[in-house]
Design a protein around this motif. Structure first.
Motif, mmCIF file in Angstrom:
data_model
loop_
_atom_site.group_PDB
_atom_site.id
_atom_site.type_symbol
_atom_site.label_atom_id
_atom_site.label_comp_id
_atom_site.label_asym_id
_atom_site.label_seq_id
_atom_site.Cartn_x
_atom_site.Cartn_y
_atom_site.Cartn_z
ATOM 1 N N ILE A 40 0.894 -1.079 0.045
ATOM 2 C CA ILE A 40 -0.167 -0.076 -0.067
ATOM 3 C C ILE A 40 1.039 1.071 0.097
ATOM 4 N N VAL A 41 1.647 1.267 0.842
ATOM 5 C CA VAL A 41 2.711 2.010 1.253
ATOM 6 C C VAL A 41 3.465 2.535 -0.671
ATOM 7 N N SER A 42 3.990 1.739 -0.799
ATOM 8 C CA SER A 42 4.316 1.720 -2.589
ATOM 9 C C SER A 42 3.731 2.069 -3.607
ATOM 10 N N GLY A 43 2.378 2.133 -3.543
ATOM 11 C CA GLY A 43 1.646 2.606 -3.662
ATOM 12 C C GLY A 43 0.990 4.043 -4.213
ATOM 13 N N LEU A 44 1.555 3.750 -2.872
ATOM 14 C CA LEU A 44 1.167 6.045 -2.247
ATOM 15 C C LEU A 44 2.405 5.983 -2.589
ATOM 16 N N THR A 45 3.375 5.710 -2.138
ATOM 17 C CA THR A 45 4.801 6.761 -2.993
ATOM 18 C C THR A 45 5.318 6.181 -4.510
ATOM 19 N N ASP A 47 4.212 8.582 -7.165
ATOM 20 C CA ASP A 47 5.171 9.399 -8.012
ATOM 21 C C ASP A 47 6.317 10.310 -7.574
ATOM 22 N N VAL A 48 6.532 9.841 -6.336
ATOM 23 C CA VAL A 48 7.959 10.148 -5.316
ATOM 24 C C VAL A 48 9.453 9.227 -6.027
ATOM 25 N N GLN A 49 9.199 7.761 -6.703
ATOM 26 C CA GLN A 49 10.078 6.724 -6.927
ATOM 27 C C GLN A 49 10.403 7.313 -8.363
ATOM 28 N N GLY A 50 8.998 7.993 -8.625
ATOM 29 C CA GLY A 50 8.919 7.942 -10.449
ATOM 30 C C GLY A 50 10.616 9.046 -10.012
ATOM 31 N N GLU A 51 10.169 9.995 -9.278
ATOM 32 C CA GLU A 51 11.080 11.176 -9.724
ATOM 33 C C GLU A 51 12.259 10.728 -9.293
ATOM 34 N N ILE A 52 12.392 10.360 -8.343
ATOM 35 C CA ILE A 52 13.511 9.629 -8.085
ATOM 36 C C ILE A 52 14.796 8.926 -9.281
ATOM 37 N N ASP A 53 13.597 7.798 -9.953
ATOM 38 C CA ASP A 53 14.567 6.696 -10.886
ATOM 39 C C ASP A 53 14.293 7.829 -11.872
ATOM 40 N N LYS A 54 13.428 8.908 -12.676
ATOM 41 C CA LYS A 54 13.391 9.831 -13.483
ATOM 42 C C LYS A 54 15.618 10.365 -13.222
ATOM 43 N N LEU A 699 14.788 14.326 -3.065
ATOM 44 C CA LEU A 699 13.867 13.119 -3.016
ATOM 45 C C LEU A 699 14.325 11.857 -1.862
ATOM 46 N N ASN A 700 14.631 11.422 -1.944
ATOM 47 C CA ASN A 700 15.460 10.253 -1.410
ATOM 48 C C ASN A 700 14.617 10.743 -0.134
ATOM 49 N N GLN A 701 15.548 12.426 0.531
ATOM 50 C CA GLN A 701 14.698 12.819 2.032
ATOM 51 C C GLN A 701 13.117 12.643 1.801
ATOM 52 N N LYS A 702 12.654 13.171 0.675
ATOM 53 C CA LYS A 702 10.905 13.237 0.450
ATOM 54 C C LYS A 702 10.730 11.459 1.115
ATOM 55 N N MET A 703 10.790 11.449 0.204
ATOM 56 C CA MET A 703 10.273 9.550 0.246
ATOM 57 C C MET A 703 10.337 9.473 1.384
ATOM 58 N N THR A 704 11.542 9.135 2.469
ATOM 59 C CA THR A 704 11.631 8.652 3.446
ATOM 60 C C THR A 704 10.347 9.731 4.431
ATOM 61 N N ASP A 705 10.623 10.468 4.534
ATOM 62 C CA ASP A 705 9.557 11.349 5.190
ATOM 63 C C ASP A 705 8.147 11.173 4.102
ATOM 64 N N ALA A 709 5.514 9.848 7.424
ATOM 65 C CA ALA A 709 3.710 9.915 7.794
ATOM 66 C C ALA A 709 3.078 8.375 7.727
ATOM 67 N N LEU A 710 2.923 8.116 6.329
ATOM 68 C CA LEU A 710 2.044 7.167 6.060
ATOM 69 C C LEU A 710 2.314 5.604 7.092
ATOM 70 N N TYR A 711 3.438 5.942 7.388
ATOM 71 C CA TYR A 711 3.887 4.148 8.034
ATOM 72 C C TYR A 711 3.291 4.282 9.673
#
Length: 741
Positions: A40-45, A47-54, A699-705, A709-711
């Motif tokens: 669920i968390v992976s699906g909700l993030t 957008d950020v993972q896409g930015e990191i991959d890019k 972006l990694n910090q954004k992903m962590t934050d 929050a989700l967890y």
């Protein structure tokens, strides 16, 4: 209540499955809720993972560009260092690269080699004197080998102990055992008779010269030291028509032992063992492991303090030596002192030679000072005389006289005490003007002359130098240049002409996780191709190179010449060639006939085409102008117009690859690559990669934050669900109890 029970049952069932449980920051999720929280968390993030991959893909593309740019820089520098730089292994600017003549001499006393630019006109050279390096050679740096006893045994018992006693004597590599027979022992009454008996056996073993007495001409001579009374071994001398000279004999005395009448070893040490020394080997040649103090004590009866420093004068300069320095170390210190002379030991002759560090008459030198030395010098004293004499130099050689003065003095055998440094003296084409050079190898009019052997004014040597035209070297070097140029151009155009495949993008970490190493490597090879497609900087480089090889050069005689005149053109020219590689250089009709013809008829013009140089200095990004006649032009344009193609190519290479600590002096590709010390180059790849790395960090910090929050929310949900499950269980228990009653 059934819905809660159902939910509890579902939760309970889910909690038993490990597939819905996850751990994050030490917390377990899914036990109460039965939810796959990670998914669920992976699906909700996403957008950020896409930015990191890019950003990761952008970084990978920049790194591929960086690698390809660096490959071009390396190709340019290799081309320059090999084919353009003066020291290059196949350089067109090297002395013999475009040589069209082979020189030959009719006198072995002089060798001639034609260099680039030799006119090919026959000439002659008369040599009156060869150049020489000043030098002083010692006699064999030898020493005597002393025994122990001061006198021979005289009692009957001690005399009998000498019988069959022996020792091994090795002379110039040949070993013999020297023993006394019973008859010889019976005739021994004193040290003198002992020496005579042993000398006779040594002479029989090693021979002696027939034109003087046996003792004086023996290779190894035994005598008794007049002061200590010891029996000593020393190298013999030969007295002949030219005077008395040392044999230069190397010998070693070893294996001194006592034996019985049957030749078996005994413990009796009263015989030769006691008289001559121990069983350890002793050599007469200089032992360079001995210290300065030991050698001077042994050879010169001079006592030094091993812990003190002393001075030795070489060519007027003092060199400090320790009494404890080995001879090895002492020679090394002298040779490192930049006195203008060095000392070297020959293990073949046992002699030490002092030589000037440069040839010619301006480099004569001297050894020592000639000052007398006490037998017990003080620390800081000059010990030159004793030190040099201990090494085998004569008193005159160590007297501070110049090699030029010593050269006119002879030793007892008539041999000069030194070789004077002198210049070569010669004239050209029978002229009356005599020229000098400090070396026996020198260049005149692009011909290198070498004087071989010794030549004196009383017997001058004349050599006639003739020339044969030979274009093979020049043709080969130009062919190699063309091949290397084409390879360089192909390297550049491969990058600029390869189109990227949009189906192959840099892989994400998730994609790599599902692939093998081979699959990743194959994918990256396709994805990295084309990252410099139609690159502006490389297109500029290609255009400059192609423009340059089509330019003409005005030679030293005013003739205009280009590669086309040598039968070399771009493949795009209408020459009947297959135009599959635009810009590549080709020979007309695949033949070097035109090139050979031009080398034969216009050799200087062909050389100028490649090797003309400008006196105007190269300056990258130069904005200064010069006025030539009525025309004002950029200084580098003016420089280029005075250069041959090899130096124009060097300038292009520098324009793209020159390094420096500031952007203004860096070549275009170096500036584009950038580095940690290049200042504010916001468009350099280094800085772009740095920016992307910063983005990835953010972006990694954004992903962590976001994950935290989700967890945190799911943690609250887990707590709520656990509480609900607990309450549901209580209700179920109460309900069961009520039904039972």
């Amino acid at each position: 209540m059934s819905s809660i029970s159902s939910l509890t049952s579902s939760s309970s069932s889910s909690s038993s499955s490990s597939s819905t449980q996850s751990i994050y920051n030490g917390h377990i999720f899914g036990l109460a809720s039965g939810l796959d929280v990670d998914s669920i968390v992976s699906g909700l993030t996403t957008d950020v993972q896409g930015e990191i991959d890019k950003a990761d893909q952008q970084k990978q593309t920049l790194q591929w560009k960086q690698t390809d740019y660096q490959a071009v820089v390396t190709a340019l520098n290799t081309f320059n260092s090999t084919y353009l730089a003066l020291s290059g292994s196949s350089s067109l600017t090297a002395n013999n690269a475009l040589q069209t003549y082979t020189a030959s001499s009719d006198n072995a006393a002089v060798t001639a080699v034609a260099q680039q630019g030799a006119s090919g006109t026959a000439s002659s050279i008369t040599v009156y004197q060869n150049a020489a390096v000043a030098s002083i050679s010692s006699s064999t740096a030898s020493q005597t080998v002393a025994g122990l006893a001061s006198a021979a045994p005289t009692s009957a018992s001690s005399l009998s102990a000498l019988e069959n006693d022996g020792f091994t004597l090795t002379v110039d590599g040949t070993s013999e055992t020297i023993k006394l027979t019973a008859a010889q022992v019976s005739g021994i009454t004193d040290t003198s008779s002992l020496i005579s008996a042993l000398q006779s056996n040594i002479n029989s073993a090693f021979g002696w010269s027939s034109d003087t007495s046996a003792t004086n001409s023996a290779k190894v001579v035994l005598s008794q030291d007049s002061t200590s009374g010891e029996v000593v071994f020393s190298a013999g001398t030969y007295t002949g028509g030219s005077g008395s000279v040392a044999y230069g004999t190397s010998f070693t005395v070893s294996g001194i032992s006592s034996t019985d009448s049957s030749g078996n070893p005994t413990s009796d040490t009263s015989g030769l063992y006691a008289l001559l020394g121990t069983s350890s080997s002793q050599s007469n040649w200089l032992n360079r492991n001995l210290t300065v103090a030991q050698v001077l004590a042994q050879n010169e009866n001079v006592t030094l303090d091993s812990s003190a420093k002393y001075n030795v004068t070489i060519n007027g300069q003092t060199v400090a030596l320790n009494g404890s320095d080995s001879i090895f170390t002492a020679l090394s210190k002298i040779n490192s002192a930049n006195t203008g002379a060095t000392l070297s030991y020959s293990s073949t002759t046992g002699a030490i030679t002092a030589s000037a560090t440069s040839p010619g008459g301006a480099h004569n030198f001297s050894l020592g000072t000639g000052a007398a030395l006490s037998s017990t010098p003080s620390s800081g004293d000059d010990i030159s005389t004793a030190f040099l004499e201990a090494l085998g130099f004569s008193g005159s050689q160590a007297s501070g006289q110049s090699t030029s003065a010593l050269a006119s003095q002879n030793d007892s055998s008539g041999k000069p005490l030194a070789t004077a440094g002198q210049d070569a003296v010669f004239s050209i084409d029978g002229g009356t003007t005599r020229m000098t050079r400090s070396s026996n190898s020198f260049t005149l009019d692009n011909v290198n002359y070498t004087i071989n052997g010794s030549v004196s004014g009383s017997s001058p040597q004349t050599a006639n130098i003739s020339f044969t035209q030979d274009t093979s070297t020049a043709v080969k070097n130009i062919q190699n240049f063309v091949t290397a140029y084409n390879t360089l151009l192909s390297t550049i155009t491969t990058y600029t002409n390869t189109k990227p495949d949009s189906d192959y993008q840099p892989l994400t970490d998730a994609q790599k996780a599902d692939m093998s190493d081979t699959q990743i490597s194959d994918w990256n090879a396709k994805a990295s191709a084309g990252v410099l497609f139609n690159d502006d900087t490389l297109n500029d480089l290609e255009n400059e190179l192609r423009d340059m090889v089509n330019q003409s050069v005005t030679t030293s005689d005013g003739t205009t010449i280009s590669l086309a005149d040598l039968g070399i053109r771009e493949s795009t020219d209408d020459t009947g060639t297959d135009d599959t590689t635009p810009g590549q250089l080709v020979f007309d009709n695949g033949s070097t006939d035109t090139l050979v013809s031009m080398l034969q008829s216009h050799p200087q013009e062909v050389q100028d085409l490649f090797t003309m140089q400008s006196s105007t200095p190269y300056v990258i990004n130069d904005t200064q102008t010069v006025k030539s006649g009525n025309v004002t032009e950029n200084r580098q344009t003016y420089r280029k117009n005075a250069e041959g193609l090899a130096y124009r190519l060097q300038d292009i290479v520098s324009d793209f690859t020159q390094t420096g600590s500031t952007p203004g002096v860096q070549g275009k590709l170096v500036s584009l690559l950038g580095d940690s010390g290049d200042g504010d180059q916001l468009n350099s790849i280094y800085d772009q990669i740095t920016d992307v790395n910063n983005q990835i960090t953010d972006l990694n910090q954004k992903m962590t934050d976001k994950k935290n929050a989700l967890y945190a929310k799911f943690s609250t949900l887990e707590s709520f669900m656990a509480q609900m499950n607990s309450q549901s269980g209580i209700l179920s228990s109460l309900s069961g109890s009520s039904s039972g009653s």
